[in-house]
Each structure stands twice: as C-alpha cells, then as structure tokens.
Design an enzyme around this catalytic site. Structure first.
Site, mmCIF file in Angstrom:
data_model
loop_
_atom_site.group_PDB
_atom_site.id
_atom_site.type_symbol
_atom_site.label_atom_id
_atom_site.label_comp_id
_atom_site.label_asym_id
_atom_site.label_seq_id
_atom_site.Cartn_x
_atom_site.Cartn_y
_atom_site.Cartn_z
ATOM 1 N N ALA A 190 7.759 -1.947 -2.340
ATOM 2 C CA ALA A 190 8.687 -3.068 -2.164
ATOM 3 C C ALA A 190 8.316 -4.206 -3.114
ATOM 4 C CB ALA A 190 8.663 -3.544 -0.719
ATOM 5 N N GLU A 209 0.667 0.313 -10.353
ATOM 6 C CA GLU A 209 -0.235 1.265 -9.684
ATOM 7 C C GLU A 209 0.172 1.272 -8.226
ATOM 8 O OE1 GLU A 209 -2.723 3.117 -10.990
ATOM 9 O OE2 GLU A 209 -2.563 2.376 -13.046
ATOM 10 N N CYS A 243 -5.465 4.400 -1.508
ATOM 11 C CA CYS A 243 -4.217 4.925 -2.086
ATOM 12 C C CYS A 243 -4.327 6.394 -2.454
ATOM 13 C CB CYS A 243 -3.817 4.100 -3.300
ATOM 14 S SG CYS A 243 -5.064 4.089 -4.584
HETATM 15 P P1 NAD Z 1 1.530 -5.163 -1.366
HETATM 16 O O1 NAD Z 1 2.558 -4.616 -2.275
HETATM 17 O O2 NAD Z 1 1.978 -5.675 -0.032
HETATM 18 O O3 NAD Z 1 0.742 -6.380 -2.054
HETATM 19 C C1 NAD Z 1 0.191 -6.315 -3.334
HETATM 20 C C2 NAD Z 1 0.212 -7.680 -3.962
HETATM 21 O O4 NAD Z 1 1.565 -8.091 -4.146
HETATM 22 C C3 NAD Z 1 -0.473 -8.766 -3.153
HETATM 23 O O5 NAD Z 1 -1.259 -9.559 -4.029
HETATM 24 C C4 NAD Z 1 0.679 -9.559 -2.565
HETATM 25 O O6 NAD Z 1 0.378 -10.919 -2.441
HETATM 26 C C5 NAD Z 1 1.794 -9.364 -3.569
HETATM 27 N N1 NAD Z 1 3.121 -9.326 -2.941
HETATM 28 C C6 NAD Z 1 3.461 -8.686 -1.796
HETATM 29 N N2 NAD Z 1 4.778 -8.848 -1.540
HETATM 30 C C7 NAD Z 1 5.274 -9.615 -2.530
HETATM 31 C C8 NAD Z 1 6.571 -10.142 -2.818
HETATM 32 N N3 NAD Z 1 7.624 -9.914 -2.019
HETATM 33 N N4 NAD Z 1 6.713 -10.895 -3.913
HETATM 34 C C9 NAD Z 1 5.664 -11.140 -4.713
HETATM 35 N N5 NAD Z 1 4.415 -10.669 -4.487
HETATM 36 C C10 NAD Z 1 4.220 -9.924 -3.418
HETATM 37 O O7 NAD Z 1 0.437 -4.027 -1.225
HETATM 38 P P2 NAD Z 1 -0.839 -4.020 -0.289
HETATM 39 O O8 NAD Z 1 -0.374 -3.935 1.131
HETATM 40 O O9 NAD Z 1 -1.784 -5.104 -0.662
HETATM 41 O O10 NAD Z 1 -1.499 -2.634 -0.722
HETATM 42 C C11 NAD Z 1 -1.095 -1.418 -0.174
HETATM 43 C C12 NAD Z 1 -0.276 -0.604 -1.149
HETATM 44 O O11 NAD Z 1 -0.908 -0.557 -2.400
HETATM 45 C C13 NAD Z 1 -0.162 0.839 -0.704
HETATM 46 O O12 NAD Z 1 1.135 1.308 -0.940
HETATM 47 C C14 NAD Z 1 -1.151 1.555 -1.593
HETATM 48 O O13 NAD Z 1 -0.889 2.910 -1.783
HETATM 49 C C15 NAD Z 1 -1.032 0.794 -2.850
HETATM 50 N N6 NAD Z 1 -2.232 0.933 -3.641
HETATM 51 C C16 NAD Z 1 -2.181 1.578 -4.829
HETATM 52 C C17 NAD Z 1 -3.336 1.749 -5.584
HETATM 53 C C18 NAD Z 1 -3.349 2.432 -6.906
HETATM 54 O O14 NAD Z 1 -4.331 2.252 -7.619
HETATM 55 N N7 NAD Z 1 -2.349 3.190 -7.287
HETATM 56 C C19 NAD Z 1 -4.538 1.244 -5.091
HETATM 57 C C20 NAD Z 1 -4.546 0.586 -3.878
HETATM 58 C C21 NAD Z 1 -3.394 0.415 -3.177
#
Ligand code: NAD
Length: 465
Positions: A190, A209, A243
């Site tokens: 999202a 990522e 992840c």
């Molecule tokens: P998230 O997308 O909720 O948040 C990630 C970042 O985005 C945070 O810094 C947050 O402040 C920001 N953010 C969130 N919503 C936003 C919006 N509407 N507008 C602007 N910025 C926003 O993700 P999370 O909950 O922190 O992490 C979990 C997700 O990350 C899982 O889907 C996981 O699989 C994925 N992940 C991927 C990797 C990878 O290396 N591929 C590693 C770790 C986690």
C-alpha cells in the site's frame, strides 16, 4: 511534526558541494558507519530489544553485524568496482575510446520498515554512501527506540551527508513532496503505491523492496528433521516478522504428517517447551499487528501453538492447517503462523505458486535434481533457495530484491553500488583525423560504397579485429 524541507535542502547542498565524490570520503563514511556499529552496539541492541524483543545475538546476526559486514564488503571492493570499464568501439566510430563509469545520483531518500529497523535502513545507506550520494533517512515510526537511536548517533558518526527525519505518514508524505534523485523504499504494497505515485511527479527512479507470501516446498527425498528445523528457524525468527520468512509450506499429505511432527519438535528445540519464557523468541511489534494475527489464526485451524498474551504482545509459534479460502492464505502473514498446505505433488505445487503473486523468495527442500530443475525453470521469484530459507541475504554477491509484486530493483554489495549510481557512457573521439567526414553528407557514390562496406545489410556493425 518535524519539518522536512530543511533536511532535504541540507542534503542537497552537501551533495552540491562535491564533498561526497572522492573515493577517500566514501571509504571514510563506510569506516565510520562500522565504527558506530561497534561503539554503539549496546545502544542499538537495547533499542531493538525494546521495540521487538530481539535477543542481542539475533540483533548482532541480522542487524548490527549484518550492516557492518555489508559496509566492509563495499569498502574492500569499492576502488575496483568504481574503475571505468572500457567498451569496444565499432569501426564506424573509430578511432575513439569508449568507457562507462559509475557516477553518483545526488540525494537519495531511504524509507525503512520496522521489522529489521537497523539493517533495512543502514544497508541501503552504506550502498548510497559508497556510490557518493548524500542521504535522507526515514526510519519507521513503529520501531521508536531504534528510530531514536539512529537519530541520536548517525549525525555524530556521519556528519554532513546523512539526515535523519523521524516520524510517520505526515513526515513521509512531506518528504515525498521534495525532489530526490532516487527513492529506496522497503515496506508494504500500500505504501509502495504512495511512493511510486509521488516519484512519478518528479520522474524519480525508485527501488521497491516489498513482501508477499514466500512458499516452501518440501518433498520426501529431503532430510525432514533438518528441513523442519530450518523452516522453523526462518519462520519464527523475529516472531515471524521477516519479509523472507517461509510464509507457508506445500507438501503431499504423506510428507505433511511427519513434517508437522518435526516442526513441533523443532519449535521446542529452538524456543524450549514454553516459548513465552524464551529470551530467544521475539514479540509482535504493536497491538494492531497482534490483533491482525489473532484474527488470522482464529479464522483458520490451529494444529499447534495458538496461545498468546495481548498485554505482552506474545504470540506462540503456531502451525495451521488452513481450509481453502482462509484469509491466512490470501495475505502476507508477517507473524509466527505457518500454514501447512497439502498438494498432490511437485507439479501442483508449481501451479499453486504460479497462481499467486510472484514471491520475494521461494524455498525448495528436495534432494531430487529433477524437482529442483522444475522449480527453477517453472517459477519466478526474487530468489530461489534450495534447502535453506533467508540465508541468501547474507551472500553479498547475490542481488537482493523482488520481482513483480514483491519488488522492483535489487541491492547488496556491488548491486547496491549500481542501484545508487548512474552508469554513465563516455566517448572520446579525437578531432584529427576527422574520420567522420566519410559519413558526412553529401552522400556521393564513393561514400555510399564506404558506408555499405562498414555496415552490413543484416544491420550488424563490423568491428575491427
Ligand atoms: P509499511 O509500508 O507500513 O511502512 C514502511 C515505511 O513507509 C515506514 O517508514 C512508514 O512510515 C512509511 N509509510 C507507511 N504508510 C505510508 C503512507 N501512506 N505514505 C507515506 N509513507 C508511508 O511497511 P512496514 O509495516 O513497516 O513493513 C512491513 C512490510 O515490509 C511487509 O510487507 C514486509 O514484507 C515488507 N518488507 C520487505 C522487505 C524487503 O527487503 N523486501 C524487508 C522488510 C519488510
């Protein structure tokens, strides 16, 4: 709300000063990053313990030591990787020299998630600095102690080139309104859409990522106790909030029965008879995720574990036998639940995987060479690992990233350097002799003959030698 525009402007003017370009400066940043991780190891381990209940050993392995190793790898190879690469010049352009060179992009924005809040912010940082950029970091608001520790220490160790902006959606939204030269985002689908839309406004390149459901396939040819131990390790590390954790297991019924018993034994050997009392077992990051996981477990069939404590955000390592249509098989779990899903065999497992979004990683536990080949040839995923989950991250020569819905772009080691650089084409052709006069108009019959001799009808350029 922390104002973000001044941070972005400071990063821009630092980059514009030219300070980030010399190799010596870049190496110094990598050394300084390692020094911070060594000298402040206890502070970061304590912050990770407070945010996620991570054991100090796991923090060292997957966060602090991980980033230090990545920085050391970059440091060791950077000089060689930055050397210009000569490119052959076709006859039509000779005499001339052509080469490519990795050049810095400018100001990079790194947005991190909460699950590995040190690794997933600082490993991209190491790559961005190695590539000669200045960087704005946005740690996750859901790991507040780690975010505060990063904001406390980074300016001391990496003054100038690194700005830390703490905060949540309002701060990230304000940051995304600024112009960057690259955005590196780790998180969920999202927020990735929000980032991609904002990047489109300035045509800013992005690396995404992301996550998804990583399948594990197990067949009868494998060593079941060790396979179960490794799957349990990958799934329940960081209380499942990883992840690349195996999200579900596919196997035939004949394999699932003994595998389930081995998984139960593996959980006991990793975390003892009561994981709630194990200091090696983490906690769910917040109440929202705890309730989400409780709903997923309650909406399916628990065959092991399932016990929990909302006040301490403890959720036991849990095995499920989902029915078709259970929500747990529709979305990324990101917690300590492991569904065991029966399939009739390898081909059905491949169809099952291909019927869903392309995973970040696919794990195959099989000694059968034909099965290994079938998964390699018949599926698409960010990574494919045989007999081990998650450990591909620790091989710095392997690009780490997803494909399709699990991500866009990759990093680690030389791939980080390339992600955060522009590979600039350079061509130098001397003015004397002016061989181009052979192709300047007007096109006389002689020139036409010469051009015909140089350019084959098949469209291939003839090269000297
Ligand atoms: P998230 O997308 O909720 O948040 C990630 C970042 O985005 C945070 O810094 C947050 O402040 C920001 N953010 C969130 N919503 C936003 C919006 N509407 N507008 C602007 N910025 C926003 O993700 P999370 O909950 O922190 O992490 C979990 C997700 O990350 C899982 O889907 C996981 O699989 C994925 N992940 C991927 C990797 C990878 O290396 N591929 C590693 C770790 C986690």
């Amino acid at each position: 709300m922390q104002t973000v525009a001044p941070a972005a402007a400071r990063a821009r003017s630092f980059f514009d000063s030219g300070a980030t370009r010399p190799l010596a400066w870049r190496l110094e940043q990598l050394r300084s990053l390692r020094r911070m991780l060594t000298e402040r190891r206890a502070e970061f381990a304590a912050a990770l313990g407070s945010d996620l209940g991570k054991h100090a050993a796991e923090s060292l392995l997957a966060e602090i030591g991980f980033v230090a190793a990545e920085a050391a790898h970059l440091e060791m190879n950077l000089g060689a990787w930055l050397r210009p690469r000569p490119v052959p010049v076709p006859l039509t352009v000779q005499p001339a020299r052509a080469w490519t060179e990795l050049t810095p992009l400018g100001v990079v924005l790194v947005i991190g998630p909460w699950n590995y809040p040190v690794q997933l912010l600082l490993a991209p940082l190491a790559g961005a600095l190695a590539a000669g950029n200045s960087v704005v970091l946005k740690p996750s608001e859901h790991a507040p102690a780690t975010s505060a520790a990063l904001a406390r220490w980074l300016p001391d160790y990496l003054p100038g080139a690194v700005e830390v902006v703490q905060g949540g959606i309002p701060e990230t939204t304000a940051l995304l309104a600024e112009r960057f030269d690259h955005i590196f985002f780790t998180g969920g689908e999202a927020a990735a859409r929000v980032v991609l839309r904002a990047a489109a406004e300035n045509l800013t390149p992005v690396t995404l990522e992301l996550g998804g459901k990583c399948p594990a396939y197990v067949d009868a040819s494998t060593d079941l106790p060790t396979a179960a131990k490794r799957i349990a390790w990958g799934r329940f590390m960081n209380a499942g909030q990883t992840c690349v954790a195996p999200d579900y297991v596919l196997a035939t019924e004949e394999v699932l029965e003994p595998l389930q018993r081995e998984l139960v034994a593996a959980i006991a050997s990793l975390f003892g008879p009561d994981p709630a009392r194990s200091s090696s077992y983490g906690r769910i990051v917040d109440d929202r995720h705890f309730e989400r996981l409780a709903a997923l477990a309650d909406g399916s069939t628990v065959v092991h574990g399932g016990d929990r404590d909302a006040a301490g955000r403890y959720f036991a390592p849990t095995l499920l036998r989902p029915a078709p249509g259970d929500t747990v098989m529709e979305e990324e779990i990101f917690g300590p639940l492991l569904p065991l899903v029966p399939v009739r065999g390898r081909d059905e497992a491949i169809r099952f995987i291909n019927g869903r979004a392309k995973p970040l990683a696919l794990y195959v536990f099989s000694n059968d060479a034909g099965s290994r080949r079938a998964f390699a040839a018949g599926t698409s995923s960010g990574a494919l690992c045989f007999d081990v989950p998650a450990a591909h991250l620790m091989v710095p020569g392997l690009p780490f990233g997803g494909v399709g819905a699990s991500g866009m772009g990759a990093y680690h080691g030389e791939h980080s350097l390339r992600t955060f650089s522009h590979e600039r084409s350079t061509l130098a052709k001397s003015l004397r002799p002016d061989t181009l006069k052979l192709v300047y108009p007007p096109y006389t019959r002689t020139k036409h003959r010469i051009i015909s001799a140089l350019v084959s009808p098949a469209g291939r350029l003839r090269r000297k030698g």
